[in-house]
Design an enzyme around this catalytic site. Sequence first.
Site, PDB file in Angstrom:
ATOM      1  N   TYR A  50      10.353   4.859   2.251  1.00  0.00           N
ATOM      2  CA  TYR A  50      10.044   6.029   3.070  1.00  0.00           C
ATOM      3  C   TYR A  50       8.591   6.102   3.527  1.00  0.00           C
ATOM      4  CZ  TYR A  50      14.625   7.880   1.750  1.00  0.00           C
ATOM      5  OH  TYR A  50      15.977   8.052   1.582  1.00  0.00           O
ATOM      6  N   ALA A 145       5.298  14.129   6.609  1.00  0.00           N
ATOM      7  CA  ALA A 145       5.113  13.505   5.305  1.00  0.00           C
ATOM      8  C   ALA A 145       4.095  12.367   5.342  1.00  0.00           C
ATOM      9  CB  ALA A 145       6.453  13.000   4.774  1.00  0.00           C
ATOM     10  N   LYS A 196      12.570  26.458  13.916  1.00  0.00           N
ATOM     11  CA  LYS A 196      11.748  25.495  14.670  1.00  0.00           C
ATOM     12  C   LYS A 196      12.428  24.140  14.787  1.00  0.00           C
ATOM     13  CE  LYS A 196      10.239  22.976  10.988  1.00  0.00           C
ATOM     14  NZ  LYS A 196      10.116  21.503  10.839  1.00  0.00           N
ATOM     15  N   ASP A 249       4.286  25.410  12.882  1.00  0.00           N
ATOM     16  CA  ASP A 249       5.340  24.431  12.620  1.00  0.00           C
ATOM     17  C   ASP A 249       6.158  24.153  13.880  1.00  0.00           C
ATOM     18  OD1 ASP A 249       6.596  22.634  11.000  1.00  0.00           O
ATOM     19  OD2 ASP A 249       7.485  24.102   9.641  1.00  0.00           O
ATOM     20  N   SER A 259       8.435  13.767  14.719  1.00  0.00           N
ATOM     21  CA  SER A 259       9.475  14.768  14.486  1.00  0.00           C
ATOM     22  C   SER A 259      10.866  14.170  14.652  1.00  0.00           C
ATOM     23  CB  SER A 259       9.300  15.937  15.456  1.00  0.00           C
ATOM     24  OG  SER A 259      10.432  16.782  15.434  1.00  0.00           O
ATOM     25  N   ARG A 260      11.668  14.232  13.586  1.00  0.00           N
ATOM     26  CA  ARG A 260      13.039  13.712  13.656  1.00  0.00           C
ATOM     27  C   ARG A 260      13.918  14.597  14.540  1.00  0.00           C
ATOM     28  NH1 ARG A 260      11.883  12.846   8.057  1.00  0.00           N
ATOM     29  NH2 ARG A 260      13.064  14.671   7.410  1.00  0.00           N
ATOM     30  N   VAL A 284      17.311  12.548   7.437  1.00  0.00           N
ATOM     31  CA  VAL A 284      17.942  13.833   7.736  1.00  0.00           C
ATOM     32  C   VAL A 284      17.145  14.552   8.818  1.00  0.00           C
ATOM     33  CG1 VAL A 284      18.511  16.115   6.809  1.00  0.00           C
ATOM     34  CG2 VAL A 284      18.894  14.067   5.419  1.00  0.00           C
TER      35      VAL A 284
END
Length: 337
Positions: A50, A145, A196, A249, A259-260, A284
């Site tokens: 990750y 992250a 968001k 955010d 941003s996924r 996810v």
Amino acid sequence: MKILVIGAGAWGTAMAISAARHPDKRSVALWARDPAQAQLMQAERANSRYLPGIAFPEALSVVSGEVMEQVADADLIVLGTPMAALRQWLARLKDCSVPVAWLCKGFEAVPAGAAAGTFGLMAHEVCQQVAPQLQSGVLSGPSFAAEVARQQPTALVAASAHEGVSELLVSAFHGGTMRVYANDDIVGVEVGGAVKNVLAIATGLCDGLQLGLNARAALVTRGLAEMTRLGVALGARVETFMGLSGLGDLVLTATGDLSRNRKVGLLLAEGKTLGQAITSLGHVAEGVYSARTVLARARQMGVEMPITETVVDLLDGRITAAQAVEHLMGRDPKRES
């Protein structure tokens, strides 16, 4: 202070790294469900799956096995699991005397076959339902992250109905390149963190269709209005949505390349199916799973959320990307506020 982070995904690992680098020397254990994964991370001193290339601090250890044995030695437990796993973890920790905080953002999905009118719960509502005695809270705000793990400047908000939990989270994580602000409006913080993600899908769609910066600005601004309307209806304070977990955010998730949720919108604009978009991410994207529950909650409260409704129609295949734009632009005129 001894901190146990449960969940060795990107976000749990990043926050464990951040806490272990704290100037006041924290002892941090990162619990991984898979023993083989835990052994590999401990041996490599990194989470190559990750967060490749980011070394673990000396104060961070990776553990596995019976998690309750680790809980007994902790001063703070941080759940780095997806929203879908929150209920089961809170149920396991319901008799725990140690404060618990979660990192997930979203509304709980409505179970298949649920009665009409059933809506998804926010994380703190799940906690009230399954672990009402638990001292608990949320750590949220604009953050990717990878940037947290790389020690790039970040500001978060710690929210709880228990003042001691907010202050403990500030004490645990505030320092160095991390700023943490306390807030007692946990409803507002969690609504911002959930909605968001849905709005980021819409903004990714806008960018993928090359509709321009004017359109993006309009989506972000009107999306913030939607978010605020729902939050206030649920008991939040308006000013929370002008803060880190609201506007902050939203801007990050709607415009950031990491941003996924935004990526889902971009892929849908390319003509990918939702299944193809999710598969290509490999992670996810909470907005996909919480969009329907956000809309169900809004309808239950009598709150109008046209952008969210359009995203749900798109995700469910009722409209195409082009029709989504037509739907939003074709709405009747109205006053801004």
